[in-house]
Scaffold this active site. Structure first.
Site, PDB file in Angstrom:
ATOM      1  N   PRO A  76      94.505  48.858  45.573  1.00 28.72           N
ATOM      2  CA  PRO A  76      95.707  49.479  44.723  1.00 28.72           C
ATOM      3  C   PRO A  76      95.528  49.160  43.362  1.00 28.72           C
ATOM      4  O   PRO A  76      95.670  48.013  42.669  1.00 28.72           O
ATOM      5  CB  PRO A  76      96.721  48.761  45.198  1.00 28.72           C
ATOM      6  CG  PRO A  76      96.419  47.672  46.089  1.00 28.72           C
ATOM      7  CD  PRO A  76      94.902  47.863  46.298  1.00 28.72           C
TER       8      PRO A  76
ATOM      9  N   ASP B  93      93.520  44.436  40.557  1.00 32.07           N
ATOM     10  CA  ASP B  93      93.876  44.812  42.151  1.00 32.07           C
ATOM     11  C   ASP B  93      95.248  44.275  42.431  1.00 32.07           C
ATOM     12  O   ASP B  93      95.451  43.066  42.263  1.00 32.07           O
ATOM     13  CB  ASP B  93      92.875  43.957  42.933  1.00 32.07           C
ATOM     14  CG  ASP B  93      93.187  44.278  44.536  1.00 32.07           C
ATOM     15  OD1 ASP B  93      94.180  44.310  44.942  1.00 32.07           O
ATOM     16  OD2 ASP B  93      92.202  43.935  45.361  1.00 32.07           O
ATOM     17  N   HIS B  94      96.056  45.177  42.448  1.00 30.11           N
ATOM     18  CA  HIS B  94      97.654  44.708  42.540  1.00 30.11           C
ATOM     19  C   HIS B  94      98.170  43.752  43.651  1.00 30.11           C
ATOM     20  O   HIS B  94      99.093  43.265  43.902  1.00 30.11           O
ATOM     21  CB  HIS B  94      98.404  45.840  42.684  1.00 30.11           C
ATOM     22  CG  HIS B  94      99.885  45.735  41.817  1.00 30.11           C
ATOM     23  ND1 HIS B  94     100.182  44.554  41.535  1.00 30.11           N
ATOM     24  CD2 HIS B  94     100.598  46.610  41.299  1.00 30.11           C
ATOM     25  CE1 HIS B  94     101.272  44.603  40.602  1.00 30.11           C
ATOM     26  NE2 HIS B  94     101.570  45.893  40.582  1.00 30.11           N
ATOM     27  N   ARG B  95      97.116  43.816  44.851  1.00 29.84           N
ATOM     28  CA  ARG B  95      97.342  43.107  45.914  1.00 29.84           C
ATOM     29  C   ARG B  95      97.307  41.528  45.415  1.00 29.84           C
ATOM     30  O   ARG B  95      97.774  40.563  45.983  1.00 29.84           O
ATOM     31  CB  ARG B  95      96.417  43.180  46.977  1.00 29.84           C
ATOM     32  CG  ARG B  95      96.532  44.558  47.554  1.00 29.84           C
ATOM     33  CD  ARG B  95      95.274  45.003  48.499  1.00 29.84           C
ATOM     34  NE  ARG B  95      93.931  44.764  47.957  1.00 29.84           N
ATOM     35  CZ  ARG B  95      92.925  44.845  48.555  1.00 29.84           C
ATOM     36  NH1 ARG B  95      92.924  45.093  49.772  1.00 29.84           N
ATOM     37  NH2 ARG B  95      91.760  44.824  48.097  1.00 29.84           N
TER      38      ARG B  95
END
Ligand code: COA
Length: 430
Positions: free
Chosen positions: A226, A402-404
């Protein structure tokens, strides 16, 4: 058990032939006819198969070596029976030539004129035209019941390797385990099949191996991560004055001093303060792997496609050292001489399109990294200093995260700190 020295067999009139693939490693058990190494002359590639079954005890050749008939390839541990019978025929020399080489085959796929079809799962696009694979790989594909037409080739010159077969199988199993095509997996429509000739003249340009590899990697990275991209400008007015002052000195030392070396050095410095930006998600998704080393990859445009050489331990290197490494690695990338090790281990990547001129873009994260910095073209712009507009050199930055792993606040802090470091390069010293 006895040791047999396996030698390069009769390979015709060729000498000093390049070893382009090592297909086995110490400890591997091989069957008779399993491929040991692949050689490439200017005319053909050929695999050297094992003359007998056994266990690899030692390798005597390395990737990139040049070999001729009679050179020892490896030592093979074989059962006494085998070696005894060989001893008789080879007058107990315990030296065997490998089996006759097998040229790499190129054969047409079953349907000559097809442009693309889907496999039985209706979700994998099958490439058209011809597949290239050695007899060993073809045998493996038959045993595993895999249609070679479905496999993305990563070997040299578009050849399908054993690893490609295993990777295909692994993906199929993962797909099944994650709910097949109807469950949690992406249930995408097949790519549209269009006969472009119906609309006008066309030309087919074969994709390079690097193009194909990049396409697979980029698609995976884009779909699985994401991405969120954050934008900012770094005021590099002072850095540019400093760089231009040093440029002549650098040139005398044979070094081309561009903003990229400062960008790399600053990245290594700022990453130290943001451990999770210098991390990877563990394969099982349970941990964040924080790396205590700072290896910075930089995207390089080459005639065969995009490559990403890596400056190792960039924080410990001076600007001149980084600049000369950039020059050397970019040159190797462009002439196809980059070694696999020189592209491995990056913890963060910089993709600089500066010289080409964009204002912003969304760089795709290079998995398993969790962030990438896109750099566009610096330009002189008016900036309000509280009293008046003054001309400043601004460098547009685009950080994809990386939004995680990296939330918005952390990404904003990282980007701000990075821009500040470039604005006042003395920050690197702190
Ligand atoms: N803004 C303005 N000018 C820039 C700049 C920027 N962001 N970055 C570099 N320049 C200037 C340099 O200063 C140099 O000019 P100068 O000689 O007057 O100082 C000129 O552009 C040429 O630089 P270049 O030779 O490209 O060196 P580099 O160190 O900036 O870049 C590579 C080296 C290998 C990264 C580069 O050649 C390259 O391949 N870039 C493409 C990367 C790419 O395709 N990314 C896309 C991935 S999606």
């Amino acid at each position: 058990m006895a040791l047999q020295q396996i030698k390069v067999p009769d390979i015709g009139d060729y000498a000093d032939v390049d070893v382009i693939e090592i297909n086995v490693q110490v400890g591997d058990t091989v069957e008779e006819e399993d491929s040991l190494i692949t050689l490439e002359t200017d005319k053909a590639s050929m695999e050297i198969p094992a003359p007998m079954a056994g266990k690899i005890a030692a390798m005597q050749v390395n990737l990139g070596d040049k070999v001729s008939q009679g050179d020892v390839i490896l030592s093979l541990e074989v059962t006494e029976d085998l070696s005894a019978s060989d001893d008789k025929s080879a007058e107990s020399s315990k030296v065997s030539d490998a089996s006759a080489p097998t040229p790499i085959e190129t054969v047409s796929s079953s349907s000559e004129n097809k442009t693309s079809v889907t496999d039985s799962s209706k979700n994998e696009v099958v490439s058209d035209g011809k597949v290239q694979a050695s007899p060993v790989v073809r045998r493996l594909a038959r045993v595993l019941n895999i249609d070679l037409n479905n496999i993305v080739a990563t070997g040299r010159k578009g050849r399908i390797t054993k690893d490609d077969c295993y990777a295909y199988l692994k993906r199929a199993v993962t797909k099944m385990q994650s709910g097949g095509f109807g469950g949690n997996a992406l249930d995408l429509l097949p790519d549209p099949e269009v006969d472009f000739r119906a609309f006008g003249e066309i030309e087919l340009q074969p994709l390079s191996r690097i193009n194909k590899l990049s396409a697979s990697n980029l698609s995976r990275n884009w779909v699985k991560i994401p991405h969120v991209t954050f934008y900012d400008d770094a005021d590099i007015t002072d850095l540019e004055i400093f760089r231009k002052n040093k440029k002549l000195d650098a040139e005398k030392a044979g070094i081309k001093l561009t903003p990229l070396s400062f960008l790399i050095k600053a990245a290594a410095k700022v990453l130290e303060a943001f451990p999770s930006v210098n991390s990877s998600l563990s394969g099982d998704g349970e941990n964040l792997v924080i790396k205590k080393y700072y290896h910075i990859g930089f995207a390089t445009d080459t005639p065969k496609g995009l490559m990403v050489p890596v400056i190792k331990n960039a924080g410990q290197k001076g600007i001149y050292e980084i600049s000369s490494e950039i020059m050397a690695l970019a040159q190797k990338a462009r002439t196809g001489k980059l070694k696999p090790d020189e592209m491995k281990g990056a913890t963060f990547t910089i993709s600089s399109l500066g010289v080409l001129g964009t204002t912003a873009f969304t760089p795709i994260i290079n998995m398993p990294e969790v962030a990438i910095m896109g750099v566009s073209k610096a330009a002189i712009k008016p900036v309000w200093n509280g009293e008046k507009f003054v001309p400043r050199t601004l460098l547009p930055l685009s950080l994809s995260a990386d939004h995680r792993v990296i939330d918005g606040a952390m990404a904003a802090k990282f980007l701000t700190q990075y821009a500040r470091t470039l604005s006042d390069i003395r920050e690197i010293l702190l």
